[in-house]
Design a protein around this motif. Structure first.
Motif, mmCIF file in Angstrom:
data_model
loop_
_atom_site.group_PDB
_atom_site.id
_atom_site.type_symbol
_atom_site.label_atom_id
_atom_site.label_comp_id
_atom_site.label_asym_id
_atom_site.label_seq_id
_atom_site.Cartn_x
_atom_site.Cartn_y
_atom_site.Cartn_z
ATOM 1 N N UNK A 1 0.861 -0.987 -0.580
ATOM 2 C CA UNK A 1 -0.007 0.152 0.103
ATOM 3 C C UNK A 1 0.507 1.371 0.110
ATOM 4 N N UNK A 2 0.541 2.042 -1.234
ATOM 5 C CA UNK A 2 1.040 3.572 -0.623
ATOM 6 C C UNK A 2 0.076 4.378 -0.026
ATOM 7 N N UNK A 3 0.342 4.465 0.896
ATOM 8 C CA UNK A 3 -0.030 5.766 1.256
ATOM 9 C C UNK A 3 -2.095 4.205 1.777
ATOM 10 N N UNK A 4 -3.255 4.445 1.270
ATOM 11 C CA UNK A 4 -4.255 3.696 1.176
ATOM 12 C C UNK A 4 -4.614 3.381 -0.153
ATOM 13 N N UNK A 5 -3.450 2.793 -1.042
ATOM 14 C CA UNK A 5 -4.419 2.934 -2.588
ATOM 15 C C UNK A 5 -2.494 1.287 -1.996
ATOM 16 N N UNK A 6 -3.875 0.672 -2.131
ATOM 17 C CA UNK A 6 -2.777 -0.718 -2.277
ATOM 18 C C UNK A 6 -3.154 -2.014 -4.087
ATOM 19 N N UNK A 7 -1.979 -2.561 -3.793
ATOM 20 C CA UNK A 7 -1.896 -3.586 -4.844
ATOM 21 C C UNK A 7 -0.983 -5.197 -4.016
ATOM 22 N N UNK A 8 -1.896 -6.272 -4.677
ATOM 23 C CA UNK A 8 -1.165 -7.091 -4.357
ATOM 24 C C UNK A 8 -1.550 -8.258 -5.534
ATOM 25 N N UNK A 9 -0.052 -9.046 -4.634
ATOM 26 C CA UNK A 9 0.732 -10.065 -5.634
ATOM 27 C C UNK A 9 0.985 -11.490 -5.182
ATOM 28 N N UNK A 10 0.669 -12.457 -5.680
ATOM 29 C CA UNK A 10 0.667 -14.182 -5.263
ATOM 30 C C UNK A 10 1.923 -13.837 -5.150
ATOM 31 N N UNK A 11 2.615 -14.242 -3.974
ATOM 32 C CA UNK A 11 4.125 -14.820 -4.537
ATOM 33 C C UNK A 11 4.211 -16.421 -3.542
ATOM 34 N N UNK A 12 3.145 -16.615 -3.634
ATOM 35 C CA UNK A 12 3.830 -18.292 -3.364
ATOM 36 C C UNK A 12 1.931 -19.193 -3.424
ATOM 37 N N UNK A 13 1.913 -20.743 -3.813
ATOM 38 C CA UNK A 13 0.895 -20.923 -3.751
ATOM 39 C C UNK A 13 1.071 -22.398 -4.306
#
Length: 265
Positions: free
Chosen positions: A231-243
């Motif tokens: 998150x930068x300030x309140x805007x977020x991104x998501x990344x799958x790092x393991x499955x």
């Protein structure tokens, strides 16, 4: 095996129940048969062995057999009351089917000494998948923001099967450290169906500041998905790092902050 003891005739009636065989009769043989439901074979799901665990009275007994055997036999189990757990394990050592149930249900048995004890047709269901998160918040200059300095105080998370919520949990950002795992008390996260998580950063009054969905490839029963939320300030991104395999069970916070609340769907 025959057991004899020579006794004075006067004592024999009183000690009839205290023969040398008595100590042996305090243990028994337990044979457990099982099936994978609904109508699954070991080859279908990739299970290679089955482990049976009996726990009770401060004691534990274990036995294993190839999954295709259809049964596991434990010898020299002390007589008593136990909880039984049966697990089907795949080639990398992950439990992928088990007898615990959804929601979890106890499976009590009584073992009698000196006899064969049969526990028939134990049903094994898919083991729930786990969803873990790493939360990282930075300011506009890219500097890490501690909870006290961030507008984000909580992260609401949900696990989905298509449009349907399977489980949800809210993390306290001030308490979360390292990898944290969604609470799934009812064992509702089906690994074959898990295809999306939704994360909403929340302020101190539990108002959503933004929202993001992270698409997933279903990891399978008993497997783990790890998602990093940046998150930068309140805007977020998501990344799958393991499955995949769950062998990396190194949660810094395995209880996932249960005091913040979480429910299975």
């Amino acid at each position: 095996m025959s057991c004899t003891r020579l006794l004075p005739l006067a004592l024999a009636p009183l000690l009839a129940l205290a023969s040398a065989c008595g100590s042996e009769e305090q243990s028994g043989v337990v044979t457990v048969t099982y099936e994978l439901v609904p109508n699954r074979s070991c080859a279908d799901v990739g299970a290679t062995q089955v482990q049976v665990t009996l726990k009770g009275g401060g004691q534990q007994f274990e036995g294993t057999a190839p999954c295709d055997n259809g049964k596991v036999t434990l010898e020299n189990v002390k007589a008593g009351n136990y909880q039984i757990e049966v697990e089907a394990i795949d080639g990398v050592g992950d439990t992928i089917f088990d007898s615990i149930g959804s929601p979890p249900m106890p499976y009590p048995i009584e073992v009698l000494g000196g006899v064969s004890n049969n526990v028939d047709d134990v049903e094994l269901y898919p083991t729930p998948a786990k969803v873990r998160f790493i939360f990282q918040v930075t300011d506009g200059d890219g500097l890490f923001q501690q909870c006290a300095a961030s507008e984000i105080k909580h992260f609401e998370t949900r696990a989905f099967r298509g449009p349907n919520v399977m489980a949800e949990h809210t993390f306290d950002y001030c308490a979360a450290s390292g990898k944290v795992t969604m609470v799934d008390t009812n064992r509702s996260i089906e690994g074959d169906e898990l295809n999306r998580v939704r994360v909403r950063p929340m302020d101190a009054s539990m108002q959503a500041l933004s929202s993001l969905d992270v698409e997933l490839t279903p990891p399978g029963p008993g497997k783990v998905v790890e998602v990093r939320i940046d998150c930068v300030e309140t805007t977020c991104t998501g990344t799958v790092i393991h499955s995949g395999s769950s062998d990396d069970d190194d949660d810094d916070d395995p209880t996932a902050d249960p005091d913040t609340g979480g429910t299975g769907g």
